[in-house]
Scaffold this motif. Sequence first.
Motif, mmCIF file in Angstrom:
data_model
loop_
_atom_site.group_PDB
_atom_site.id
_atom_site.type_symbol
_atom_site.label_atom_id
_atom_site.label_comp_id
_atom_site.label_asym_id
_atom_site.label_seq_id
_atom_site.Cartn_x
_atom_site.Cartn_y
_atom_site.Cartn_z
ATOM 1 N N PRO A 139 45.848 36.005 75.405
ATOM 2 C CA PRO A 139 45.416 37.053 74.478
ATOM 3 C C PRO A 139 44.170 36.701 73.677
ATOM 4 C CG PRO A 139 47.397 35.953 73.667
ATOM 5 C CD PRO A 139 47.177 35.479 75.077
ATOM 6 N N VAL A 140 43.673 35.469 73.767
ATOM 7 C CA VAL A 140 42.447 35.134 73.040
ATOM 8 C C VAL A 140 41.226 35.791 73.681
ATOM 9 C CG1 VAL A 140 43.406 32.926 72.308
ATOM 10 C CG2 VAL A 140 41.908 32.993 74.303
ATOM 11 N N PHE A 141 41.363 36.274 74.931
ATOM 12 C CA PHE A 141 40.238 36.902 75.622
ATOM 13 C C PHE A 141 40.319 38.426 75.503
ATOM 14 C CE2 PHE A 141 41.161 33.030 78.179
ATOM 15 C CZ PHE A 141 40.025 32.329 77.845
ATOM 16 N N PRO A 142 39.175 39.101 75.466
ATOM 17 C CA PRO A 142 39.186 40.564 75.513
ATOM 18 C C PRO A 142 39.889 41.037 76.785
ATOM 19 C CG PRO A 142 37.010 39.743 74.933
ATOM 20 C CD PRO A 142 37.820 38.548 75.346
ATOM 21 N N GLY A 143 40.874 41.903 76.631
ATOM 22 C CA GLY A 143 41.626 42.351 77.789
ATOM 23 C C GLY A 143 42.669 41.371 78.259
ATOM 24 N N GLY A 144 42.737 40.204 77.633
ATOM 25 C CA GLY A 144 43.776 39.229 77.938
ATOM 26 C C GLY A 144 43.533 38.355 79.148
ATOM 27 N N ILE A 145 42.331 38.420 79.737
ATOM 28 C CA ILE A 145 42.062 37.613 80.924
ATOM 29 C C ILE A 145 40.655 37.028 80.879
ATOM 30 C CG2 ILE A 145 43.591 39.008 82.387
ATOM 31 C CD1 ILE A 145 40.957 40.085 83.726
ATOM 32 N N ALA A 146 40.481 35.961 81.640
ATOM 33 C CA ALA A 146 39.145 35.429 81.948
ATOM 34 C C ALA A 146 39.163 35.052 83.424
ATOM 35 C CB ALA A 146 38.821 34.230 81.077
ATOM 36 N N ARG A 147 38.371 35.752 84.210
ATOM 37 C CA ARG A 147 38.314 35.504 85.653
ATOM 38 C C ARG A 147 36.851 35.364 86.064
ATOM 39 N NH1 ARG A 147 40.488 39.794 87.238
ATOM 40 N NH2 ARG A 147 42.596 39.101 87.804
ATOM 41 N N ILE A 148 36.556 34.302 86.810
ATOM 42 C CA ILE A 148 35.200 34.146 87.328
ATOM 43 C C ILE A 148 35.260 33.913 88.830
ATOM 44 C CG2 ILE A 148 35.128 31.662 86.777
ATOM 45 C CD1 ILE A 148 32.068 32.157 86.172
ATOM 46 N N THR A 149 34.429 34.658 89.545
ATOM 47 C CA THR A 149 34.317 34.525 90.998
ATOM 48 C C THR A 149 32.975 33.883 91.323
ATOM 49 O OG1 THR A 149 35.673 36.495 91.375
ATOM 50 C CG2 THR A 149 34.296 35.736 93.209
ATOM 51 N N PHE A 150 33.030 32.715 91.923
ATOM 52 C CA PHE A 150 31.823 32.038 92.376
ATOM 53 C C PHE A 150 31.581 32.382 93.837
ATOM 54 C CE2 PHE A 150 33.084 29.360 88.810
ATOM 55 C CZ PHE A 150 31.870 29.123 88.183
ATOM 56 N N HIS A 151 30.444 32.978 94.107
ATOM 57 C CA HIS A 151 30.003 33.225 95.475
ATOM 58 C C HIS A 151 29.096 32.054 95.859
ATOM 59 C CE1 HIS A 151 31.680 37.266 95.473
ATOM 60 N NE2 HIS A 151 31.158 37.435 94.266
ATOM 61 N N LEU A 152 29.590 31.235 96.750
ATOM 62 C CA LEU A 152 28.909 29.984 97.088
ATOM 63 C C LEU A 152 28.214 30.091 98.441
ATOM 64 C CD1 LEU A 152 31.713 27.436 96.111
ATOM 65 C CD2 LEU A 152 29.865 28.325 94.666
ATOM 66 N N ARG A 153 27.037 29.542 98.490
ATOM 67 C CA ARG A 153 26.324 29.366 99.760
ATOM 68 C C ARG A 153 26.163 27.863 99.963
ATOM 69 N NH1 ARG A 153 20.530 29.111 100.904
ATOM 70 N NH2 ARG A 153 20.188 29.420 103.137
ATOM 71 N N VAL A 154 26.890 27.334 100.930
ATOM 72 C CA VAL A 154 26.819 25.900 101.229
ATOM 73 C C VAL A 154 25.792 25.717 102.329
ATOM 74 C CG1 VAL A 154 28.105 23.870 102.007
ATOM 75 C CG2 VAL A 154 29.229 25.586 100.553
ATOM 76 N N VAL A 155 24.804 24.881 102.073
ATOM 77 C CA VAL A 155 23.685 24.733 102.997
ATOM 78 C C VAL A 155 23.602 23.311 103.529
ATOM 79 C CG1 VAL A 155 22.374 26.588 101.921
ATOM 80 C CG2 VAL A 155 22.063 24.259 101.123
ATOM 81 N N ALA A 156 23.232 23.189 104.802
ATOM 82 C CA ALA A 156 23.008 21.876 105.396
ATOM 83 C C ALA A 156 21.709 21.293 104.873
ATOM 84 C CB ALA A 156 22.973 22.008 106.921
#
Length: 226
Positions: A206-223
């Motif tokens: 509940p400390v977060f607005p809306g009660g959640i904290a979600r982060i999506t990392f879109h990763l590009r792994v490169v050689a």
Amino acid sequence: MRRLLLAGVAALVLTAFSGMGASASDDGQRARVFQPHSSLFGQSYREWAVDWFRWVAGTPTPTNPFLHPDNCGPGPNPHAWFLAGATGGNQTAHCTVPEGKGLLVSPVGNFCAGATHGVFTRRALIRCAFKDIETVTGASLKIDGRRVPHINRFFIVSRKFPFRIPADNIFGLPAQTTPAVVIGDFIMIRPLEAGRHSVVAFVGSPVFPGGIARITFHLRVVADDD
């Protein structure tokens, strides 16, 4: 700022799946991360947690990864890159990572430092770091859409360490060095194959607005030769 950091500096969590038995799918996801008590590129999880915190909270405001989560990157050890946490609501970040690097992420937790909280012994710092953790209602980590089981297995309490607060810091304090402790669930993802991947860290509180904290990392792994 302590509550802002709650999402990124991991903690003891209550998870709906913590009492379930392991499945074949669980085993597959376990294999994608370094297990608790592992030696991770020559360091323990406690040592990695200290490095991560110094990076995520000790980077000056203009490029701080909490405020600019696209700024993932290596810490002092060249074998791993760090991912910051969410600060509330739903966030996305895009990051390019060299192939062969581990990825350290911390879904939910807390910290305490002398300069930010006014306590200085290890016992007092730990007691301070555990405050407000009871507000956490759940947490999860997904790699390419699949949940890592039982992330509370990764809970650590760090040693007391010197934390260098830089000028123009996210705490709004003068530059200084102060004792600190970090607690939480720190998870090192094994190096991912070249290509596109996603990592999603979630915490409910509940400390977060809306009660959640979600982060999506879109990763590009490169050689190396890309």
